[in-house]
Design a protein around this motif. Structure first.
Motif, short mmCIF file in Angstrom:
data_model
loop_
_atom_site.label_atom_id
_atom_site.label_comp_id
_atom_site.label_asym_id
_atom_site.label_seq_id
_atom_site.Cartn_x
_atom_site.Cartn_y
_atom_site.Cartn_z
N ASP A 1 0.82 -1.21 0.00
CA ASP A 1 0.00 0.00 0.00
C ASP A 1 0.86 1.26 0.00
OD1 ASP A 1 1.01 0.12 2.56
OD2 ASP A 1 -0.91 0.01 3.58
N GLY A 2 2.19 1.09 -0.13
CA GLY A 2 3.10 2.22 -0.23
C GLY A 2 3.52 2.81 1.09
N VAL B 1 3.76 7.26 6.82
CA VAL B 1 2.76 8.19 6.30
C VAL B 1 1.50 8.01 7.13
CG1 VAL B 1 1.53 9.00 4.26
CG2 VAL B 1 3.75 7.91 4.00
N SER B 2 1.24 8.95 8.04
CA SER B 2 0.12 8.79 8.98
C SER B 2 -1.22 8.84 8.27
CB SER B 2 0.19 9.87 10.06
OG SER B 2 0.14 11.16 9.49
N ASP B 3 -1.32 9.58 7.17
CA ASP B 3 -2.56 9.68 6.39
C ASP B 3 -2.40 8.82 5.15
OD1 ASP B 3 -4.80 10.33 4.96
OD2 ASP B 3 -4.65 12.48 5.28
N GLN B 4 -3.00 7.63 5.14
CA GLN B 4 -2.81 6.68 4.05
C GLN B 4 -3.23 7.26 2.70
OE1 GLN B 4 -1.32 3.54 4.15
NE2 GLN B 4 -1.50 3.72 1.94
N CYS B 5 -4.23 8.13 2.69
CA CYS B 5 -4.69 8.72 1.43
C CYS B 5 -3.67 9.67 0.83
CB CYS B 5 -6.02 9.45 1.64
SG CYS B 5 -7.46 8.35 1.73
N GLN B 6 -2.63 10.04 1.59
CA GLN B 6 -1.57 10.90 1.06
C GLN B 6 -0.51 10.08 0.33
OE1 GLN B 6 -1.70 14.03 0.94
NE2 GLN B 6 -2.61 14.95 2.76
N VAL B 7 -0.61 8.76 0.33
CA VAL B 7 0.32 7.92 -0.43
C VAL B 7 -0.07 7.99 -1.90
CG1 VAL B 7 1.13 5.57 -0.83
CG2 VAL B 7 0.78 6.39 1.50
N PHE B 8 0.85 8.45 -2.73
CA PHE B 8 0.53 8.63 -4.14
C PHE B 8 0.19 7.29 -4.79
CE2 PHE B 8 1.25 9.31 -8.63
CZ PHE B 8 0.77 10.60 -8.84
N PHE C 1 -1.67 9.53 -15.25
CA PHE C 1 -1.87 8.93 -13.93
C PHE C 1 -2.19 10.03 -12.94
CE2 PHE C 1 -1.37 6.80 -9.99
CZ PHE C 1 -1.56 5.46 -10.26
N VAL C 2 -3.41 10.01 -12.43
CA VAL C 2 -3.88 11.01 -11.47
C VAL C 2 -4.33 10.29 -10.21
CG1 VAL C 2 -5.60 12.79 -11.03
CG2 VAL C 2 -4.56 12.62 -13.29
N SER C 3 -3.86 10.78 -9.06
CA SER C 3 -4.18 10.16 -7.77
C SER C 3 -4.94 11.16 -6.92
CB SER C 3 -2.88 9.73 -7.07
OG SER C 3 -3.14 9.17 -5.80
N GLY C 4 -6.15 10.82 -6.48
CA GLY C 4 -7.02 11.77 -5.79
C GLY C 4 -7.25 11.45 -4.33
#
Length: 833
Positions: free
Chosen positions: A250-251, A272-279, A388-391
């Protein structure tokens, strides 16, 4: 990059470093079982293993499913090294007679090899640390798994520059500077952990190691002690525990621990405490958000299909490509959503335009696929030209994003219900009736309970106002319950500071966002007015203002939730007296901080709907983010003070922050935005000098620093005013002279001589010419209601107040000026333009 300080315990650190350096040799000397040339393992026999002497580790094939197998070194059931290829039951792993190690498929294809043919290999060993090695007759290591890691590091294993941990598209590196880096697709750097300049300058051959007690440390021959980078939450706890560092698919990079024989693997630290911030966590065009369990992935709208319906993390693809609908493209709007932008993307395709232009430029651009406009006051618009776009979507994000799709735009549907095994939308009137009936029923029940049990109890008297405010406006900050904030702060365990409004604690919200939680004290406003003031503060967005995420208002509990600033407050950098751990800001950083403060205050004074006067601008209320950008904190809080309590706080606040008070506070004159200009001037001079304005010493001939500084400026000795710690840094003297002159203009006793903050920004930027300032007449502050101000002593210490305290005098009628509605001072400022 986060700044890591060396945590130093002499006896322990020297022992740990000594043990870490010697550990490979100690394990080499331990008893080992030799694995002879020609030995092999077969996937058809899972009981066949090569084990360490104490049987803690074993190299063997393990079953993935009935027809697939993989080869790995295991601690219990935990893989610490593996070969990524999956094989069938006929696969073999063989140490050939020529010393080469090979993994062969059932068809005889070489899937992996060590490339050690004819290198003198005579045997192999698996030692009690988990290291599998190929050795010659002198027991010299020719090749080892510790030197060729896959995705995991264990204690006693050196991770050096050039080594890579890999997991899917993600990789982890150690740079020559000692910095740790996570990358996606060998291109996008989305996380880093760095050393401070004083440490990294001494690095020559860095080595990363995980101690057996759960501490991640950096070692180098030039360092007298190791540098601690991270602690596992169970560090130093005893027991037969294996701790390991692993890069997951999961990066994210994590420290784990597992007690032998338990079968449990527990996370003890996460990079990375906020998993959604992993590109790229949700794949191409995937949007990451959170539910009650954790991060979830979805598509922007029904204009998209999942790439793999069985794996939401593989992203989304357009049902109809934009190239197939020329002239019929449209921009799908997604509120509270941003597309992640990291280096090297941050150096390209960033524009300063409004929301309409950010949307329109992408729509008209042939290479643009999406865009994001930030609502933090920076005016930044990111144009995404990569496929490639990561949101990332969250209610707390102040941004709007757009994706180019073919008309018609089909938004994601509301939640559906199951009926008869088929997905079916509920009729709108049915939903409305159910919701309305439920609300009415709950209100009736609550009313009965309150009438019977609580209406005469003073304990519950304050709650009625809370439930009466159902008209609370949409778009206001996130409302948290007191229980949620208790859990986020671990019952208010880690205190960051304490000031006039109450203590501030570090917390981690449900979506893994790190936040600063301020527990307000002495706030006795009504519920309605409190929420209105909070809504006003939260609607104030600017790059140089600390962002308010949310609030809590339950009975007597009033709390505010702010974004977290890792580098703390400016005073800790300017006035640090600990030479060994002194944090020095370069001139470039100082000037950018000064300019950032000026822009933030300009926004409050001149660009908000109503002028907001800060009333307590000082270095303690200037926070620094990871990149040392200035963020003004505690603006707008002056109106939250209860007038009765305000008089009490005034006396202590004035004594606690002398040196920043404008003369009009003392003279009981009207308070305008020019009062903040005076305070800014004082802060600006302290940024230049690194000294408190009211500091006296032999160097200043017993005069306060600000008075002595003007005399030096008058005599043409401006360099003497600069912080002596800047001697080793390049200083732009043109900038320094502008800053010094602006500071003296701002601290003029007469308000009409002080410039407006918008003019201050222009003066600092060199847009307008600055005339020579007159001597500031600030030698005497007098006294306040019989309470003398001792102006000969030092200013406030960095620990005296971390929160803003409104600086008003007991004699001022606090009901006369309400700080968010003070008239702007339109007095002109004479300069040569």
């Amino acid at each position: 990059m986060s700044e890591i300080q060396t945590r130093f315990n002499p006896c322990y650190s020297y022992f740990a470093t000594f043990f870490f350096i010697l550990s490979p040799f100690l394990f080499t000397l331990s008893t080992t079982t030799n694995i002879q040339l020609g030995s092999s393992l077969s996937a058809s026999n899972l009981n066949q293993t090569w084990s360490s002497p104490n049987n803690t580790f074993s190299l063997r094939f393990i079953s993935i499913n009935s027809s697939s197998f993989s080869l790995s070194i295991n601690y219990d059931s935990i893989s610490i090294w593996s070969i990524s290829n999956t094989v069938d039951s006929r696969a073999t792993f063989t140490l050939l007679s020529n010393g080469n190690l090979q993994l062969l498929s059932g068809a005889g294809t070489v899937l992996w090899q060590s490339n050690t043919s004819n290198s003198g290999v005579s045997h192999a060993t698996l030692d009690d640390s988990g290291n599998f090695s190929l050795k010659n007759r002198s027991n010299f290591v020719i090749w080892s798994t510790f030197d060729h890691p896959t995705d995991t590091i264990v204690p006693s294993q050196n991770f050096t520059v050039g080594m890579v941990l890999s997991s899917g598209l993600y990789s982890f590196f150690l740079k020559k500077t000692g910095n740790l880096t996570l990358q996606w697709n060998n291109d996008i750097v989305y996380w880093g952990l760095g050393l401070n300049d004083s440490v990294s300058s001494n690095i020559s051959n860095p080595r990363l190691g995980l101690q057996s007690i759960g501490i991640l440390s950096l070692y180098d021959d030039k360092l007298t002690t190791s540098v601690t980078l991270a602690y596992g939450s169970d560090y130093a706890e005893s027991g037969d525990i294996l701790r390991f560092l692993r890069l997951e698919n999961d990066g994210n990079l994590r420290i784990y621990s597992s007690t032998k024989g338990s079968g449990n693997i527990l996370v003890r630290w996460t990079a990375v405490s906020d998993q959604c911030q992993v590109f790229g966590y949700c794949g191409i065009m995937g949007i990451c958000s959170y539910n009650d369990v954790g991060p979830v992935c979805g598509c922007p709208s029904e204009n998209f299909n999942l790439v793999d319906p069985n794996d939401f993390r593989k992203g989304c693809k357009l049902k109809r490509e934009v190239k197939d609908c020329p002239g019929s493209a449209a921009m799908l709007q997604m509120d509270n959503t941003k597309f992640l932008t990291y280096a090297p993307e941050t150096t390209n395709d960033v524009y300063y335009v409004g929301i309409s232009a950010c949307r329109g430029n992408c729509l008209s651009g042939s290479s643009c696929v999406a865009s994001t406009i930030l609502a933090d006051g920076s005016g930044q618009c990111y144009i995404k030209t990569s496929n490639f776009v990561s949101g990332y979507k969250s209610a707390a994000l102040p941004s709007t994003s757009y994706v180019k799709v073919c008309n018609p735009i089909v938004p994601n549907p509301p939640p559906l219900t199951e009926e008869g095994g088929k997905r079916k939308k509920l009729e709108g009137w049915v939903v409305a009736m159910v919701v309305l009936g439920t609300l009415v029923g709950l209100i009736i029940i609550e009313g009965i309970v309150w009438w019977c049990c609580c209406r005469k109890s003073p304990k519950f008297g304050g709650l009625s106002a809370q439930y009466a405010l159902l008209e609370y406006a949409s778009g206001a900050p996130v409302q948290f319950s007191y229980k949620e904030l208790q859990e986020a702060t671990r019952n208010f365990k880690e205190k960051l500071g304490e000031g006039g409004f109450g203590a501030v604690y570090k917390g981690i919200l449900a979506n893994k966002t790190v936040a600063a939680v301020k527990q307000l004290e002495g706030i006795e406003q009504g519920e309605r007015q409190f929420r209105m003031e909070v809504a006003t503060i939260s609607s104030t967005h600017h790059l140089n203002l600390v962002r308010l995420i949310g609030f809590c208002s339950e009975g007597k509990h009033r709390l505010l939730v702010y974004e977290f600033m890792k580098n703390g407050s400016l005073d800790s950098f300017l006035f640090s007296t600990d030479v060994q751990s002194e944090k020095i800001l370069s001139w470039e950083q100082r000037f950018n901080i000064a300019l950032g403060i000026a822009r933030g205050i300009t926004y409050l004074h001149e660009e908000c709907r109503d002028c907001i006067v800060h009333c307590d601008l000082k270095p303690e209320n200037i926070l620094l983010d990871d990149s040392y950008n200035a963020k003004v904190s505690d603006f707008g809080l002056a109106k939250l003070i209860n007038p009765k309590d305000h008089r009490h706080r005034t006396l202590t606040s004035v004594r606690g922050t002398r040196g920043y008070l404008a003369p009009e506070w003392i003279a009981n004159l009207p308070i305008t935005s020019k009062s903040d200009v005076f305070s800014f001037g004082m802060v600006l001079l302290e940024i230049v000098s690194g000294k408190r304005n009211f500091e006296v010493s032999n160097r200043t001939n017993g005069k306060r620093y600000s008075i002595w500084a003007y005399e030096e400026f008058e005599n043409g000795n401006a360099k003497n005013i600069l912080d002596s710690r800047l001697v080793d840094y390049d200083v732009d003297m043109d900038q320094a002279m502008r800053a010094i002159q602006v500071g003296f203009w701002c601290i003029q006793k007469t308000t009409s001589l002080r410039p407006m903050m918008g003019k201050v920004v222009q003066m600092l930027e060199g847009i307008i010419e600055i005339e020579k300032p007159p001597m500031p007449n600030i030698a005497s502050e007098g006294s306040i209601s019989g309470t003398s101000l001792n102006t000969s002593g030092p200013g406030p210490s960095s620990s005296s107040s971390l929160q803003a305290t409104p600086l008003t005098q007991p004699s001022i009628n606090m009901e006369r000026p309400t700080f968010s509605h003070i008239q702007r001072d339109s007095t002109s400022f004479s300069t040569t333009e």
